[in-house]
Write a protein that holds these residues in place. Structure first.
Motif, PDB file in Angstrom:
ATOM      1  N   VAL A 198      -8.827   0.362   2.346  1.00 40.45           N
ATOM      2  CA  VAL A 198      -7.457   0.656   1.961  1.00 40.45           C
ATOM      3  C   VAL A 198      -6.610   0.628   3.230  1.00 40.45           C
ATOM      4  O   VAL A 198      -6.878   1.344   4.187  1.00 40.45           O
ATOM      5  N   ILE A 199      -5.581  -0.228   3.203  1.00 40.38           N
ATOM      6  CA  ILE A 199      -4.659  -0.300   4.336  1.00 40.38           C
ATOM      7  C   ILE A 199      -3.628   0.805   4.141  1.00 40.38           C
ATOM      8  O   ILE A 199      -2.981   0.863   3.092  1.00 40.38           O
ATOM      9  N   PRO A 200      -3.460   1.682   5.129  1.00 38.19           N
ATOM     10  CA  PRO A 200      -2.497   2.776   4.986  1.00 38.19           C
ATOM     11  C   PRO A 200      -1.092   2.254   4.659  1.00 38.19           C
ATOM     12  O   PRO A 200      -0.682   1.180   5.106  1.00 38.19           O
ATOM     13  N   ALA A 201      -0.352   3.037   3.867  1.00 39.36           N
ATOM     14  CA  ALA A 201       0.976   2.636   3.383  1.00 39.36           C
ATOM     15  C   ALA A 201       1.911   2.256   4.523  1.00 39.36           C
ATOM     16  O   ALA A 201       2.643   1.260   4.427  1.00 39.36           O
ATOM     17  N   ALA A 202       1.925   3.011   5.604  1.00 38.97           N
ATOM     18  CA  ALA A 202       2.831   2.710   6.719  1.00 38.97           C
ATOM     19  C   ALA A 202       2.525   1.336   7.316  1.00 38.97           C
ATOM     20  O   ALA A 202       3.436   0.589   7.678  1.00 38.97           O
ATOM     21  N   MET A 203       1.251   0.980   7.381  1.00 33.38           N
ATOM     22  CA  MET A 203       0.865  -0.328   7.912  1.00 33.38           C
ATOM     23  C   MET A 203       1.254  -1.443   6.940  1.00 33.38           C
ATOM     24  O   MET A 203       1.698  -2.505   7.362  1.00 33.38           O
ATOM     25  N   ARG A 204       1.082  -1.187   5.638  1.00 32.06           N
ATOM     26  CA  ARG A 204       1.500  -2.183   4.646  1.00 32.06           C
ATOM     27  C   ARG A 204       2.995  -2.435   4.738  1.00 32.06           C
ATOM     28  O   ARG A 204       3.455  -3.575   4.686  1.00 32.06           O
ATOM     29  N   ARG A 205       3.754  -1.356   4.889  1.00 32.52           N
ATOM     30  CA  ARG A 205       5.214  -1.510   5.024  1.00 32.52           C
ATOM     31  C   ARG A 205       5.554  -2.313   6.277  1.00 32.52           C
ATOM     32  O   ARG A 205       6.395  -3.204   6.244  1.00 32.52           O
ATOM     33  N   GLU A 206       4.895  -2.002   7.378  1.00 36.90           N
ATOM     34  CA  GLU A 206       5.162  -2.713   8.635  1.00 36.90           C
ATOM     35  C   GLU A 206       4.826  -4.205   8.503  1.00 36.90           C
ATOM     36  O   GLU A 206       5.518  -5.054   9.053  1.00 36.90           O
ATOM     37  N   LEU A 207       3.763  -4.506   7.765  1.00 35.81           N
ATOM     38  CA  LEU A 207       3.368  -5.902   7.553  1.00 35.81           C
ATOM     39  C   LEU A 207       4.202  -6.588   6.475  1.00 35.81           C
ATOM     40  O   LEU A 207       4.178  -7.808   6.348  1.00 35.81           O
ATOM     41  N   GLY A 208       4.903  -5.788   5.685  1.00 29.93           N
ATOM     42  CA  GLY A 208       5.702  -6.353   4.599  1.00 29.93           C
ATOM     43  C   GLY A 208       4.860  -6.830   3.429  1.00 29.93           C
ATOM     44  O   GLY A 208       5.220  -7.780   2.754  1.00 29.93           O
ATOM     45  N   ILE A 209       3.730  -6.156   3.198  1.00 25.46           N
ATOM     46  CA  ILE A 209       2.861  -6.549   2.080  1.00 25.46           C
ATOM     47  C   ILE A 209       2.875  -5.456   1.010  1.00 25.46           C
ATOM     48  O   ILE A 209       3.008  -4.273   1.317  1.00 25.46           O
ATOM     49  N   THR A 210       2.763  -5.910  -0.228  1.00 23.59           N
ATOM     50  CA  THR A 210       2.743  -4.976  -1.350  1.00 23.59           C
ATOM     51  C   THR A 210       1.564  -5.321  -2.256  1.00 23.59           C
ATOM     52  O   THR A 210       0.920  -6.360  -2.090  1.00 23.59           O
ATOM     53  N   THR A 211       1.322  -4.486  -3.236  1.00 23.67           N
ATOM     54  CA  THR A 211       0.224  -4.690  -4.178  1.00 23.67           C
ATOM     55  C   THR A 211       0.321  -6.076  -4.814  1.00 23.67           C
ATOM     56  O   THR A 211       1.379  -6.480  -5.270  1.00 23.67           O
ATOM     57  N   GLY A 212      -0.792  -6.788  -4.797  1.00 24.94           N
ATOM     58  CA  GLY A 212      -0.846  -8.114  -5.408  1.00 24.94           C
ATOM     59  C   GLY A 212      -0.563  -9.255  -4.448  1.00 24.94           C
ATOM     60  O   GLY A 212      -0.789 -10.413  -4.787  1.00 24.94           O
TER      61      GLY A 212
END
Length: 82
Positions: free
Chosen positions: A15-29
């Motif tokens: 699981v990629i932490p939410a803050a890292m997903r936001r920084e990468l600009g990636i979302t579910t799917g």
């Protein structure tokens, strides 16, 4: 961003932490690119990978030159010679 510990769960998922997903600009799917670079796992968003590829190409292609236009013109010249 500071490194964080994450756990690998069943099926090899992490699981990629939410803050890292936001920084990468990636979302579910979203689809991401994953590779191993010098023994480290690297995860990149597709738009970020394309941006990097374009930056590399810009070093070799002069401003205002369209590679697609160049290729089409070359193919037309070859066709005319046949």
């Amino acid at each position: 961003m500071e490194a964080q510990r994450v756990r690998i769960v069943d099926g090899g998922k992490l699981v990629i932490p939410a803050a890292m997903r936001r920084e990468l600009g990636i979302t579910t799917g979203d689809t991401v690119l994953v590779d191993v670079d010098d023994g480290e796992l690297r995860v990149r968003s597709v738009p970020k990978a394309l941006e990097r590829a374009r930056a590399i190409l810009r070093k070799y292609v002069p401003e205002g030159v369209g590679l697609a236009d160049e290729l089409i013109a070359e193919r037309r010249r070859e066709s005319e010679r046949e």
